[in-house]
Enzyme design. Structure first.
Site, PDB file in Angstrom:
ATOM      1  N   LYS A  69       0.807  -1.231   0.000  1.00  0.00           N
ATOM      2  CA  LYS A  69       0.000   0.000   0.000  1.00  0.00           C
ATOM      3  C   LYS A  69       0.845   1.288   0.000  1.00  0.00           C
ATOM      4  CE  LYS A  69      -4.309  -1.631   2.074  1.00  0.00           C
ATOM      5  NZ  LYS A  69      -5.299  -1.429   3.137  1.00  0.00           N
ATOM      6  N   ASP A 105     -10.087   3.312   1.907  1.00  0.00           N
ATOM      7  CA  ASP A 105     -10.320   2.766   3.256  1.00  0.00           C
ATOM      8  C   ASP A 105     -10.964   3.808   4.180  1.00  0.00           C
ATOM      9  OD1 ASP A 105      -9.412   0.166   2.878  1.00  0.00           O
ATOM     10  OD2 ASP A 105      -7.335   0.654   3.391  1.00  0.00           O
TER      11      ASP A 105
END
Ligand code: NAP
Length: 284
Positions: A69, A105
């Protein structure tokens, strides 16, 4: 000849356990969209090659999971949707040979809370267990909602301190708590919302309980972003204490929903995704 089928997927290492193909494939089928969604197991030393293939048109959109990520950020031409703020990318869109990184997210977490527990989400004192990648997204999501105070407790204290430093200037008070301390016990009692973002409670992790969690009580909202098992020991304990609970599958669904819309422009069938994920979890 131009390829017609949209090629999507998730990169990680390992990644075979990912539930994302289940929900994206079910969504595409129900909407009649011509797309595929696969897992790509990419060791760190193969990330650059994969990004080259992506940029050259082998794929149209990707989700990114552990451990990539942060590493994928150097390949992005642009950042959007909280990626810069959080310092991590979990969704990549391709426009021609340009890669655009987003972090869905933050949206996924706050949407899961507001849609399922809207009345309590507006409250003030939030206790977050953990200081990893997911904790960053969760803390930014709450900070964006101008909560009164964020309390962060992590097994490795210096990581909680680094997270708190990265949140400087967000407009709410931030405290770091020692992981095994009376302060933590007091904070569990006085928090309005308690969120577990650590791996504690996962089937593969030996620890099942978070320090101080036996003090959870009625009137609180307890969120566990771990979703294997769906009812974690923390959620079971919170239910028994009369607290309201929210499982991690909702965050997974809503972050995926945002990614899906960024890639396809279509609205994601949230309820259908939940049904397909529950079925997949039961079959595991
Ligand atoms: P990460 O960056 O590796 O962070 C892991 C966190 O868990 C750290 O705070 C770590 O503490 C803590 N931890 C790990 N093992 C522990 C143990 N035995 N006791 C106490 N603390 C422990 O991982 P992440 O990406 O933040 O993900 C964390 C969890 O959230 C995973 O279970 C992941 O599946 C889940 N997740 C769910 C969603 C969703 O959509 N529902 C999204 C993202 C992540 P230290 O700093 O002390 O190591």
């Amino acid at each position: 000849m131009k390829r017609k089928t949209m090629v999507l997927g998730v990169i990680g290492h390992p990644v075979s356990h990912s539930l994302s193909p289940v929900m994206h494939s079910a969504a595409a089928k129900s909407l009649g969209l011509d797309l595929t969604y696969d897992t790509y197991d990419v060791p760190p030393d193969e990330l650059e090659d994969l990004m080259d293939r992506f940029r050259n048109g082998d794929m149209d959109g990707l989700n990114v999971t552990v451990p990539h990520k942060v590493a994928v950020m150097e390949y992005m031409n642009e950042l959007m949707d909280n990626a810069e703020k959080v310092g991590a990318v979990n969704t990549i869109c391709r426009k021609g040979d340009k890669l655009i990184g987003a972090n869905t997210d933050v949206y996924g977490f706050i949407t899961s809370v507001e849609k399922n527990a809207g009345e309590i989400a507006a409250r003030g004192r939030i206790l977050v267990y953990g200081a990893g990648g997911a904790a960053r997204a969760v803390c930014h999501a709450f900070a964006d909602r101008n909560v009164e105070r964020l309390l962060i407790a992590n097994r490795t204290r210096h990581k909680a301190e680094a997270l708190a430093d990265s949140l400087t200037g967000v407009g709410c008070a931030i405290d770091v708590l020692d992981y095994e301390s009376n302060n933590l016990v007091d904070s569990v009692r006085s928090a309005d919302i308690i969120v577990n973002t650590t791996s504690v409670g996962m089937e593969s992790v030996s620890e099942k309980f978070l320090p101080g969690s036996e003090n959870i009580h009625q009137g609180q909202l307890v969120v566990d972003i771990v979703y294997r098992p769906l009812e974690t020991p923390l959620l079971r304990q919170a239910k028994r204490a009369g607290a309201m609970t929210l499982d991690g599958l909702w965050m997974l669904i809503h972050q995926g929903a945002r990614s899906f819309t960024l890639w396809t422009g279509a609205e994601f069938p949230v309820e259908l995704a939940r049904v397909s994920l529950l079925k997949a979890l039961n079959e595991d």
